[in-house]
Design a protein around this motif. Structure first.
Motif, PDB file in Angstrom:
ATOM      1  N   GLU A 235       4.293 -15.539  13.279  1.00  0.00           N
ATOM      2  CA  GLU A 235       5.301 -16.594  13.145  1.00  0.00           C
ATOM      3  C   GLU A 235       5.439 -17.389  14.444  1.00  0.00           C
ATOM      4  N   ARG A 236       5.390 -16.674  15.559  1.00  0.00           N
ATOM      5  CA  ARG A 236       5.548 -17.345  16.850  1.00  0.00           C
ATOM      6  C   ARG A 236       4.329 -18.208  17.184  1.00  0.00           C
ATOM      7  N   GLU A 237       3.128 -17.666  17.004  1.00  0.00           N
ATOM      8  CA  GLU A 237       1.920 -18.386  17.399  1.00  0.00           C
ATOM      9  C   GLU A 237       1.580 -19.531  16.446  1.00  0.00           C
ATOM     10  N   ASP A 238       1.832 -19.349  15.147  1.00  0.00           N
ATOM     11  CA  ASP A 238       1.479 -20.375  14.169  1.00  0.00           C
ATOM     12  C   ASP A 238       2.661 -21.275  13.798  1.00  0.00           C
ATOM     13  N   ASN A 239       3.825 -20.955  14.356  1.00  0.00           N
ATOM     14  CA  ASN A 239       5.035 -21.742  14.097  1.00  0.00           C
ATOM     15  C   ASN A 239       5.312 -21.837  12.593  1.00  0.00           C
ATOM     16  N   VAL A 240       5.303 -20.689  11.926  1.00  0.00           N
ATOM     17  CA  VAL A 240       5.562 -20.631  10.489  1.00  0.00           C
ATOM     18  C   VAL A 240       6.673 -19.615  10.224  1.00  0.00           C
ATOM     19  N   THR A 241       7.257 -19.708   9.036  1.00  0.00           N
ATOM     20  CA  THR A 241       8.249 -18.728   8.591  1.00  0.00           C
ATOM     21  C   THR A 241       7.682 -17.989   7.384  1.00  0.00           C
ATOM     22  N   LEU A 242       7.491 -16.710   7.509  1.00  0.00           N
ATOM     23  CA  LEU A 242       6.906 -15.921   6.429  1.00  0.00           C
ATOM     24  C   LEU A 242       7.963 -15.619   5.368  1.00  0.00           C
ATOM     25  N   GLU A 243       7.607 -15.851   4.123  1.00  0.00           N
ATOM     26  CA  GLU A 243       8.522 -15.587   3.020  1.00  0.00           C
ATOM     27  C   GLU A 243       8.568 -14.079   2.731  1.00  0.00           C
ATOM     28  N   PRO A 244       9.718 -13.574   2.299  1.00  0.00           N
ATOM     29  CA  PRO A 244       9.803 -12.152   1.913  1.00  0.00           C
ATOM     30  C   PRO A 244       8.899 -11.874   0.714  1.00  0.00           C
ATOM     31  N   VAL A 245       8.482 -10.631   0.564  1.00  0.00           N
ATOM     32  CA  VAL A 245       7.646 -10.255  -0.586  1.00  0.00           C
ATOM     33  C   VAL A 245       8.483  -9.417  -1.541  1.00  0.00           C
ATOM     34  N   ASP A 246       8.146  -9.483  -2.814  1.00  0.00           N
ATOM     35  CA  ASP A 246       8.878  -8.714  -3.825  1.00  0.00           C
ATOM     36  C   ASP A 246       7.960  -7.730  -4.552  1.00  0.00           C
ATOM     37  N   THR A 247       6.820  -7.430  -3.918  1.00  0.00           N
ATOM     38  CA  THR A 247       5.843  -6.523  -4.522  1.00  0.00           C
ATOM     39  C   THR A 247       5.733  -5.258  -3.678  1.00  0.00           C
ATOM     40  N   SER A 248       5.814  -4.124  -4.341  1.00  0.00           N
ATOM     41  CA  SER A 248       5.643  -2.849  -3.629  1.00  0.00           C
ATOM     42  C   SER A 248       4.773  -1.930  -4.484  1.00  0.00           C
ATOM     43  N   ILE A 249       4.224  -0.905  -3.851  1.00  0.00           N
ATOM     44  CA  ILE A 249       3.390   0.049  -4.575  1.00  0.00           C
ATOM     45  C   ILE A 249       3.870   1.457  -4.276  1.00  0.00           C
ATOM     46  N   GLU A 250       3.554   2.372  -5.185  1.00  0.00           N
ATOM     47  CA  GLU A 250       3.915   3.777  -5.006  1.00  0.00           C
ATOM     48  C   GLU A 250       2.733   4.531  -4.424  1.00  0.00           C
ATOM     49  N   ILE A 251       2.984   5.306  -3.380  1.00  0.00           N
ATOM     50  CA  ILE A 251       1.924   6.026  -2.673  1.00  0.00           C
ATOM     51  C   ILE A 251       2.251   7.517  -2.626  1.00  0.00           C
ATOM     52  N   HIS A 252       1.242   8.336  -2.937  1.00  0.00           N
ATOM     53  CA  HIS A 252       1.369   9.777  -2.784  1.00  0.00           C
ATOM     54  C   HIS A 252       0.843  10.149  -1.394  1.00  0.00           C
ATOM     55  N   GLN A 253       1.748  10.486  -0.507  1.00  0.00           N
ATOM     56  CA  GLN A 253       1.355  10.788   0.867  1.00  0.00           C
ATOM     57  C   GLN A 253       0.608  12.115   0.948  1.00  0.00           C
ATOM     58  N   ARG A 254      -0.390  12.149   1.843  1.00  0.00           N
ATOM     59  CA  ARG A 254      -1.184  13.359   2.045  1.00  0.00           C
ATOM     60  C   ARG A 254      -1.528  13.509   3.516  1.00  0.00           C
ATOM     61  N   LYS A 255      -1.721  14.742   3.934  1.00  0.00           N
ATOM     62  CA  LYS A 255      -2.198  15.002   5.289  1.00  0.00           C
ATOM     63  C   LYS A 255      -3.705  14.767   5.371  1.00  0.00           C
ATOM     64  N   THR A 256      -4.426  15.261   4.385  1.00  0.00           N
ATOM     65  CA  THR A 256      -5.874  15.081   4.348  1.00  0.00           C
ATOM     66  C   THR A 256      -6.375  15.296   2.927  1.00  0.00           C
ATOM     67  N   ILE A 257      -7.588  14.826   2.654  1.00  0.00           N
ATOM     68  CA  ILE A 257      -8.227  14.998   1.353  1.00  0.00           C
ATOM     69  C   ILE A 257      -9.622  15.558   1.597  1.00  0.00           C
ATOM     70  N   SER A 258     -10.005  16.573   0.870  1.00  0.00           N
ATOM     71  CA  SER A 258     -11.325  17.172   1.067  1.00  0.00           C
ATOM     72  C   SER A 258     -12.387  16.380   0.314  1.00  0.00           C
ATOM     73  N   PHE A 259     -13.654  16.534   0.737  1.00  0.00           N
ATOM     74  CA  PHE A 259     -14.741  15.867   0.031  1.00  0.00           C
ATOM     75  C   PHE A 259     -14.915  16.445  -1.371  1.00  0.00           C
ATOM     76  N   THR A 260     -14.531  17.698  -1.557  1.00  0.00           N
ATOM     77  CA  THR A 260     -14.581  18.284  -2.894  1.00  0.00           C
ATOM     78  C   THR A 260     -13.647  17.538  -3.832  1.00  0.00           C
ATOM     79  N   THR A 261     -12.433  17.248  -3.343  1.00  0.00           N
ATOM     80  CA  THR A 261     -11.477  16.484  -4.136  1.00  0.00           C
ATOM     81  C   THR A 261     -11.992  15.076  -4.407  1.00  0.00           C
ATOM     82  N   ILE A 262     -12.589  14.458  -3.376  1.00  0.00           N
ATOM     83  CA  ILE A 262     -13.142  13.115  -3.537  1.00  0.00           C
ATOM     84  C   ILE A 262     -14.217  13.113  -4.622  1.00  0.00           C
TER      85      ILE A 262
END
Length: 464
Positions: A235-262
């Motif tokens: 916003e500062r460098e391009d002198n623009v005002t970013l509009e708010p977003v109304d889109t979100s997604i649901e995420i299942h958090q994980r520490k790690t995923i094994s290649f077997t699972t992949i």
């Protein structure tokens, strides 16, 4: 290990950002590693004749350099992709940017000090492992930091910079092979790769962690702070005002995923997309690793081009390869992934069959052969770059780095190891028919990849 489920608007906020100086920092900091890979492969291919000469300090043949040596380098890249891909998922993109580049620097420096073939092969493996680790960390980070509307062209262009390194490496070998002693020239070439890697290491320190990786791994506050800082900077460098977003997604958090699972996830939930990824990777890996490691051998074997001059011819091929992604990349976002990937794979295969026919009839010289390959690879390079783009965007975000590593390792192992070994063996017979057969096999695997894309391809252009 699961840590909970959250909703976040970070991906939508990153996608709505206008192109800014911050994005250029990402492109330069991450994209330059492909220059290193192109430099590595080209130097080895064009130095193969000099390495096999008496007095080089290594008791090795040209076919061993372009065949076994190339296969070992690719094997290292496959192992590095799996190992460092797992570490990338576990510890983050940013840390692995530095680690994998350090592995590359060490392997290249030790290659320059080779005194015996086993040492040379060992550190070609180490160098490949560093480069392979880069693929997973960097392709995933690019797709996670670049807005969706620019993702296709930026991904292809960055992967295409491999050929800027290839052109530089090809031209670099000319004075090295003609002006320096046999025993020292090839060592200096590898040493210059180390110098370039150190420069890239300094630039890369400023590349941020992926916000998507942060919130997937339970560090949502850090992701929020990072994105908020980027928004204020834009916003500062391009002198623009970013509009708010109304889109979100649901995420299942994980520490790690094994290649077997992949592997289970890909086979059970995404079998068609898995088949697509393998087809694209095997096709481009077979063709490109065979040609980049073995073209100098073809020039020397059939057209009696001196070892000190092969770099000029390869530089022309490299320019054609670089122009392909640069000029065709916008079409992957406008015309679409499916049409462009199918077209580039099939067309490059058909053109290669034409080149094989001309070569078998004795109609080509070193110059016209190079011109034919330049046209073939103009289209093939855009298709090859799209293989990395495809597997990084058609699977769930939580699995991105691991999926890239998985496809790169298996696809490149099948195509990238067999390609150089087969090409070196067939070209080494010095029979035109055997080399024509090698060309036809390369064409067939590219056409097959294009046909699979036509049936199973995903229209992912401009989608989050």
């Amino acid at each position: 290990m699961s840590t909970g489920t959250i909703r976040t608007d970070v991906p939508a906020r990153l996608d709505r950002l206008p192109w800014a100086r911050w994005h250029w920092m990402i492109v330069i900091g991450l994209g330059t590693v492909w220059v290193l890979d192109g430099l590595e492969v080209t130097i080895v291919g064009n130095l193969s004749g000099r390495l096999s000469e008496e007095g080089s300090g290594l008791d090795i043949t040209q076919s061993q350099v372009t065949g076994l040596g190339a296969a070992i380098y690719v094997l290292g890249a496959c192992c590095g992709a799996l190992f460092f891909g797992w570490l990338t998922d576990r510890f983050g993109r940013k840390k692995l940017f530095i680690v994998t580049l350090a592995v590359y620097l060490f392997g290249t420096a030790m290659t320059a000090l080779s005194f015996d073939p086993w040492w040379f092969f060992l550190f070609r493996f180490v160098t490949g492992a560093g480069i392979g680790g880069e693929y997973a960390a960097i392709n995933s980070a690019i797709d996670e930091l670049i807005p969706a509307r620019h993702r296709g062209r930026i991904d292809l262009i960055i992967n295409g910079t491999y050929w800027a390194g290839a052109a530089f490496g090809a031209l670099l070998t000319v004075p090295i092979l003609t002006q320096l002693p046999v025993a020292w020239g090839w060592r200096v070439a590898f040493g210059l790769g180390v110098v370039l890697g150190l420069v890239i290491l300094l630039v890369r320190r400023h590349v941020p962690e992926s916000p998507r990786w942060l919130f997937i791994h339970g560090r949502g506050d850090e992701a929020e702070a990072l994105v908020r800082g980027v928004e204020k900077e834009v916003e500062r460098e391009d002198n623009v005002t970013l509009e708010p977003v109304d889109t979100s997604i649901e995420i299942h958090q994980r520490k790690t995923i094994s290649f077997t699972t992949i592997a289970k996830t890909l086979v059970r939930q995404y079998p068609k997309r898995a088949a697509l990824g393998f087809a694209l990777f095997i096709g481009q890996a077979f063709l490109y690793n065979a040609v980049t490691f073995g073209y100098a051998q073809i020039l020397q074997t059939f057209f009696e081009v001196p070892s000190g001059s092969t770099g000029y011819y390869f530089a022309v091929i490299a320019v054609g390869n670089l122009l392909g992604p640069l000029l065709l990349a916008p079409l992957f976002d406008s015309v679409g992934r499916k049409i462009m990937i199918t077209g580039t794979y099939v067309l490059s295969g058909v053109l290669l069959l034409g080149t094989a026919w001309l070569f078998s009839s004795g109609a080509l010289s070193a110059v016209t052969m190079t011109a034919c390959w330049c046209v073939v690879l103009f289209f093939a390079s855009a298709g090859a770059s799209s293989a990395y783009l495809t597997v990084s965007e058609i699977f769930p975000m939580e699995t991105r780095a691991m999926a890239i590593a998985f496809f790169f390792a298996i696809g490149t192992a099948v195509g990238g190891i067999t390609g150089p070994l087969l090409f070196a063996e067939l070209v080494g017979t010095k029979k035109v028919g055997d080399t024509v057969l090698a060309f036809c096999i390369g064409a067939a695997v590219m056409i097959a990849g294009g046909l699979v894309e036509a049936v199973l391809g995903v229209k992912a252009e401009r989608r989050s």
